[in-house]
Design a protein around this motif. Structure first.
Motif: not given
Length: 304
Positions: A79-80, A83, A87, A233, A236-238, A255, A280, A284
């Motif tokens: 995920t990191l 993201t 981004t 960020f 995209t993270f979610t 992810v 999650l 954030l």
């Protein structure tokens, strides 16, 4: 009428005007969030969700189970990587595109409008288009290669003697391609608002295009790029639909959002899925706190 009575009437009128928004926010955002937090601390599965009440048996077992479950930390790392890389690439491509389409030329409006197609097109349609183009049997991309590559189902591949995560890089490329128009719009709007006198003065002083970009344009874009970075960020993270439609979370592209969905559907473990969602959200929140402390505060000081 006394000033106090007038202020009270204005206050009641203001409360009446914003009450629909408050009610919608409460129903759509606050109540589901509180319900998810409550589920995260209980042993809830699809079979017993009707028996779950407000005063159930609260425990931390879901969080301990989620953190110790194989694949959680690798999905968090994915995920990191997904993201940060998605981004950065989307903003970089948006910046280059905005600079290229800044000046006037014939057909500029049509070109600018076509840039928005990846962003406004339905995600199901563009994901299917990518799957077709990257298919190892009949995809057009593989016709240009000596050997076919399963871009969406191959976890590892060798490139210049180095093992690279093929599927993860592919979904990152899709993320950058799909969302660079978002950055393009923001950056282009800021470029259009720049005083032309600054650029003209730099040209008169003999500045090269690189120097003009570094010393004239970029200082004016840092704030908008910082805003884009935090927005992209968070989004995209979610992100769930892009990765799930392309790979289903397989081939090393799982992810956390896809993992939450798998826990919810494949295992019917609502409590564990809610616990992962809370984890999650905590990541954030930590990121936003760091951003607001070190970046937004610096911008306010510069503004003074």
């Amino acid at each position: 009428m006394s000033p106090r009575t007038l202020r009270q009437q204005e206050g009641r009128a203001g409360l009446t005007l914003i009450s629909p928004t408050l009610i919608i926010t409460l129903v759509v955002v606050v109540l589901p969030l509180l319900w998810a937090i409550m589920l995260a601390f209980q042993d809830v599965r699809l079979i017993n969700i009707r028996q779950v009440g407000l005063f159930g048996n609260y425990t931390l077992e879901n969080f301990a189970y989620v953190v110790s479950e194989p694949g959680f930390w690798s999905s968090l790392v994915n995920t990191l990587i997904y993201t940060v890389a998605g981004t950065a690439l989307s903003i970089a491509i948006g910046l280059v595109t905005a600079l290229a389409l800044r000046d006037r030329f014939r057909g500029r409006t049509i070109v600018r409008a076509s840039i928005l197609i990846p962003y406004v097109a339905p995600v199901v349609a563009v994901a299917f288009l990518w799957e077709t183009m990257l298919n190892p049997q009949y995809g057009i991309v593989n016709t240009w290669l000596d050997e076919p590559v399963a871009f969406l189902s191959q976890a590892q591949g060798e490139f210049l003697g180095i093992q690279v995560p093929v599927a993860l890089l592919t979904v990152i490329a899709f993320e950058a391609w799909r969302y660079f128009p978002f950055a393009f719009l923001f950056i282009l709007a800021r470029l259009q608002a720049l005083p032309s006198e600054l650029d003209e003065a730099a040209v008169v002083d003999g500045a090269t295009p690189t120097q003009r970009f570094r010393y004239v344009i970029m200082p004016q874009l840092w704030r908008i790029i910082a805003l884009l970075a935090v927005l992209r960020f968070v989004f995209t993270f979610t992100k769930f639909d892009d990765v799930y439609l392309l790979t289903g979370g397989g081939a090393g592209t799982e992810v956390v959002s896809v993992r939450v969905y798998n826990f919810l559907t494949a295992r019917d473990d609502i409590g564990a899925a809610a616990a992962q969602s809370i984890v999650l959200a905590v990541f954030l929140v930590v990121f936003l706190i760091v951003y607001l402390k070190f970046f937004a505060g610096g911008e306010r000081e510069q503004g003074r």
